[in-house]
Design an enzyme around this catalytic site. Structure first.
Site, PDB file in Angstrom:
ATOM      1  N   HIS A 237       0.809  -1.212   0.000  1.00  0.00           N
ATOM      2  CA  HIS A 237       0.000   0.000   0.000  1.00  0.00           C
ATOM      3  C   HIS A 237       0.849   1.272   0.000  1.00  0.00           C
ATOM      4  CE1 HIS A 237       0.548  -0.301   4.497  1.00  0.00           C
ATOM      5  NE2 HIS A 237       0.637   1.011   4.369  1.00  0.00           N
ATOM      6  N   ASP A 264      -0.320  -7.451   0.754  1.00  0.00           N
ATOM      7  CA  ASP A 264       0.216  -6.133   1.075  1.00  0.00           C
ATOM      8  C   ASP A 264       1.739  -6.203   1.018  1.00  0.00           C
ATOM      9  OD1 ASP A 264       0.460  -3.503   1.684  1.00  0.00           O
ATOM     10  OD2 ASP A 264      -0.324  -3.638   3.729  1.00  0.00           O
ATOM     11  N   GLY A 342       3.398   5.761   9.092  1.00  0.00           N
ATOM     12  CA  GLY A 342       4.797   5.951   8.731  1.00  0.00           C
ATOM     13  C   GLY A 342       5.643   4.729   9.024  1.00  0.00           C
ATOM     14  N   SER A 344       4.621   1.780   8.296  1.00  0.00           N
ATOM     15  CA  SER A 344       4.259   0.800   7.269  1.00  0.00           C
ATOM     16  C   SER A 344       5.467   0.352   6.455  1.00  0.00           C
ATOM     17  CB  SER A 344       3.225   1.386   6.317  1.00  0.00           C
ATOM     18  OG  SER A 344       1.936   1.265   6.850  1.00  0.00           O
ATOM     19  N   SER A 359       2.114  -4.101   7.802  1.00  0.00           N
ATOM     20  CA  SER A 359       0.986  -3.796   6.931  1.00  0.00           C
ATOM     21  C   SER A 359       0.116  -2.705   7.538  1.00  0.00           C
ATOM     22  CB  SER A 359       0.158  -5.053   6.679  1.00  0.00           C
ATOM     23  OG  SER A 359      -1.024  -4.748   5.973  1.00  0.00           O
TER      24      SER A 359
END
Length: 499
Positions: A237, A264, A342, A344, A359
């Site tokens: 993402h 993801d 952030g 992620s 994720s």
């Protein structure tokens, strides 16, 4: 050359069998324990990477002795679980770790497996549903969610400890309708009221770590190579194929592949100014990455991200399906580690073993929460990537090696790889090993296969050089490498690929 061959064989013949208590010895040869109990041997427990014990003390409230004991038990469980899973076959109902010291628990649908489980130092649980049965229930829910994402049902997962597929729900009545529409067995499902609202953890702020297209920020997962190309894995993402990235304000790379929702994960190819290193930022300090063996549920796990830094917790469940506003993502691992926007794409690691990339989650690192990660091995397999391990790149001529191992040997000494144990293949194919030894030394490499009672050499590299390369086309079975310092001493690196 004959004398060198004898030296390897003699060393192998002197190896001793491990005890059930995990005493550090050298040989992973399975002892004979009868038809009903296969004892999976475990080599010496490696020292914990710097900072791991302290982080577990801080985040799990453990004493140093308990944290050290927990890491040792987690290592033994991770080694034993794959072979015990194979041993139990269709009866296998999952494994997890319980309590502060991570006691190993294995579930089975057949009471006749109890002896084999207990012989390996684990607690046995006899349950009605196999893990394969529960996975089929979860997959049916996943298929239903792909048709229409259930907004009031944020996540579901196989919970091996309860032997159910647990579904968290904002509206139990609507979730029961979702279950009924999926056509799954109601007895295998448990619905729990929940206020959790998962969200992806990218934000719209610039900052450190890496930026996407000049405006959004995420965190690097794990450095990788693909042939001679360097890069890293991260969350899908965070960017689409073709999106550009920068790091510390400098041009960095381009997204080559990305999948979200459904999965993801993504990978970024970086330019020549960036060198992959087998390290995770510990804020401050670093943790080395030695491999990517998946840890069982209940294991301790730590996360590194550019917003909140380094935080630890435990694995709750594998194979969790999570519904974000953008759609459902399946196959995630659920943890009780906190995270914030952030973070992620950032690293999840257990000890020195890479686990996955961040994720999404719920909550934050002030009030607490939970976070989900995409398992790293699926990303590596999907895109044909090689995880950077051992603090460096694969040896010369082995740039495509699946795994890399390093060590130091005195003259005349030997080491067993991988990690003083062995690996197992279920298919026939080519095994390759590529050894880089210290300049001026003579290091040899031998591939051995287990024949049911002893280890037999099936391929050797015994030139008078420091570097050796061997290739062997073999059938399914258990294999290991012997690295021998025939003369000279120093550090070596071994790149290994298997079918």
């Amino acid at each position: 050359m004959r004398l060198k061959h004898v030296a390897v064989a003699s060393c192998a013949a002197l190896l001793t069998v491990l005890s059930l208590g995990g005493t550090a010895t050298a040989d992973p040869t399975p002892p004979s324990t009868g038809d009903d109990a296969l004892v999976v041997p475990v080599g010496p427990v490696p020292a914990a990477p710097e900072g791991i014990v302290e982080a577990l003390q801080r985040d799990l409230g453990l004493t140093p002795d308990v944290a050290t004991s927990r890491l040792a038990n987690e290592y033994r469980a991770a080694v034993r679980e794959p072979l015990l899973r194979q041993r139990l076959g269709a009866h296998w109902a999952g494994a997890w770790l319980s309590g502060d010291t991570a006691q190993f628990v294995i579930a089975t649908t057949d009471r006749h497996d109890v002896r084999a489980i207990e012989a390996n130092g684990a607690t046995a649980r006899v349950v009605p549903h196999s893990l394969a049965d529960l996975d089929r229930v979860r997959e049916a829910l996943d298929r239903s969610a792909r048709r229409r994402a259930p907004a009031d049902t944020p996540l579901w997962y196989v919970d091996v400890a309860t032997n159910k597929v647990v579904i968290q729900s904002h509206d139990p009545a609507r979730t029961r309708a979702f279950v009924a529409d999926s056509g799954v067995e109601a007895a295998a499902v448990e619905i729990l009221p929940s206020t959790v609202q998962p969200r992806v953890l990218a934000d719209l702020r610039g900052g450190d770590a890496y930026n996407i297209n000049g405006n959004t920020r995420c965190s690097i997962g794990f450095p990788i190579t693909r042939g001679t190309q360097g890069g890293f894995v991260t969350a899908g993402h965070c960017g689409r194929a073709g999106s550009t990235t920068t790091g510390n304000g400098a041009a960095q790379g381009t997204f080559q592949g990305s999948s979200f929702p459904g999965n993801d994960y993504a990978w970024v190819a970086t330019n020549a100014n960036w060198t992959p290193r087998a390290l995770v930022n510990r804020y401050p300090g670093t943790v080395p990455v030695a491999g990517s063996t998946q840890s069982p549920a209940g294991s301790s796990i730590c996360r590194s991200g550019s917003t909140t830094g380094w935080h630890c917790g435990t694995i709750q469940q594998h194979n969790t399906s999570v519904t974000y506003p953008q759609g459902t993502v399946t196959g995630l691992t659920r943890t009780n580690v906190c995270a914030e926007p952030g973070d992620s794409g950032g690293s999840f690691i257990s000890g020195s073993q890479a686990q996955g990339v961040t994720s999404g989650g719920s909550g934050n690192c002030s009030s607490g929460g939970e976070t989900y990660h995409q398992p790293v091995n699926e990303i590596l397999q999907t895109y044909g990537l090689t995880l950077a391990t051992g603090g460096g790149n694969p040896p010369t001529g082995c740039a495509g090696a699946q795994n890399t191992y390093s060590g130091t040997l005195a003259s005349g000494a030997q080491a067993i790889q991988p990690d003083n144990s062995y690996y197992e293949t279920t298919t026939s194919g080519t095994h390759t090993g590529c050894l880089t030894g210290p300049a001026g030394a003579d290091f040899d490499l031998t591939l051995q296969k287990w024949n049911g009672s002893t280890w037999n050499a099936v391929a050797e590299g015994t030139t008078p050089e420091a570097d050796e390369t061997i290739s062997y086309n073999g059938t399914a079975g258990r294999y290991r490498y012997i690295v021998l310092a025939y003369s000279g001493s120093g550090s070596y690196t071994l790149g290994v690929s298997k079918p």
